[in-house]
Design an enzyme around this catalytic site. Structure first.
Site, mmCIF file in Angstrom:
data_model
loop_
_atom_site.group_PDB
_atom_site.id
_atom_site.type_symbol
_atom_site.label_atom_id
_atom_site.label_comp_id
_atom_site.label_asym_id
_atom_site.label_seq_id
_atom_site.Cartn_x
_atom_site.Cartn_y
_atom_site.Cartn_z
ATOM 1 N N CYS A 26 0.816 -1.226 0.000
ATOM 2 C CA CYS A 26 0.000 0.000 0.000
ATOM 3 C C CYS A 26 0.845 1.269 0.000
ATOM 4 C CB CYS A 26 -0.964 -0.004 1.187
ATOM 5 S SG CYS A 26 -2.181 -1.332 1.065
ATOM 6 N N HIS A 70 -11.705 10.514 -9.419
ATOM 7 C CA HIS A 70 -10.604 10.598 -10.393
ATOM 8 C C HIS A 70 -9.523 11.577 -9.928
ATOM 9 C CE1 HIS A 70 -13.301 8.252 -12.887
ATOM 10 N NE2 HIS A 70 -12.313 8.019 -13.697
ATOM 11 N N GLU A 109 -12.748 0.319 0.417
ATOM 12 C CA GLU A 109 -11.796 0.405 -0.692
ATOM 13 C C GLU A 109 -11.749 -0.883 -1.488
ATOM 14 O OE1 GLU A 109 -8.245 1.713 1.436
ATOM 15 O OE2 GLU A 109 -7.504 -0.341 1.364
HETATM 16 ZN ZN LIG Z 1 -5.256 1.361 -1.177
#
Ligand SMILES: [Zn+2]
Length: 120
Positions: A26, A70, A109
Site C-alpha cells: 500500500c 478521479h 476500498e
Molecule cells: Zn489502497
C-alpha cells in the site's frame, strides 16, 4: 418512528500510504473503486412517511464527491495519508454541517474491507 437511510456512492481514485514501511504494497501508488455509504438517522415525518429525500443526500454529497473522484487523494489537503479511516473522517467533517442527520460514514476500498465512522 425512528428510521435510518443508507445511500451509496462510488468514486475512483489513486492513493498511496506514505507512513507504511517501504516494502508494504500500500506504500506504492495504486487505485481503488471506493464505495461510500452515507447513513442518516432520525424520526420520520409522520405525514410524509419518510426521514428525508434521498435526493437531498445526493445533493449534499455531490461537491465532496467532485473533490474525490478521479483524483490522487494524497494531493488533497487533509488527505496526505489517505487511509479509508482518514477518508471517512474527512468526508464526515465536510458533510455533517450540511446533513445534520448524518449518523455514519462507511468507506470501502474493496468489496471486503471497509472503515466505519460514527462521529466522536
Ligand atoms: Zn489502497
Amino acid at each position: 418512528m425512528k428510521m435510518e437511510l443508507r445511500k451509496t456512492f462510488q468514486f475512483e481514485a489513486a492513493h498511496l500510504l506514505p507512513r507504511l514501511p517501504k516494502a508494504h504494497k500500500c506504500r506504492r501508488l495504486h487505485g481503488h473503486s471506493f464505495k461510500v455509504e452515507v447513513v442518516v438517522s432520525g424520526e420520520c415525518d409522520p405525514k410524509l412517511g419518510w426521514l428525508m429525500d434521498y435526493a437531498d443526500i445526493t445533493a449534499a454529497f455531490k461537491p465532496i464527491w467532485e473533490k474525490l473522484d478521479h483524483r490522487h487523494l494524497n494531493e488533497i489537503r487533509g488527505l496526505e495519508n489517505p487511509t479509508s479511516e482518514v477518508v471517512a473522517l474527512w468526508i464526515w467533517q465536510r458533510l455533517k454541517p450540511k446533513l445534520p442527520l448524518l449518523a455514519e460514514i462507511v468507506v470501502a476500498e474493496t468489496c471486503t474491507a471497509r472503515a466505519v465512522y460514527r462521529g466522536g
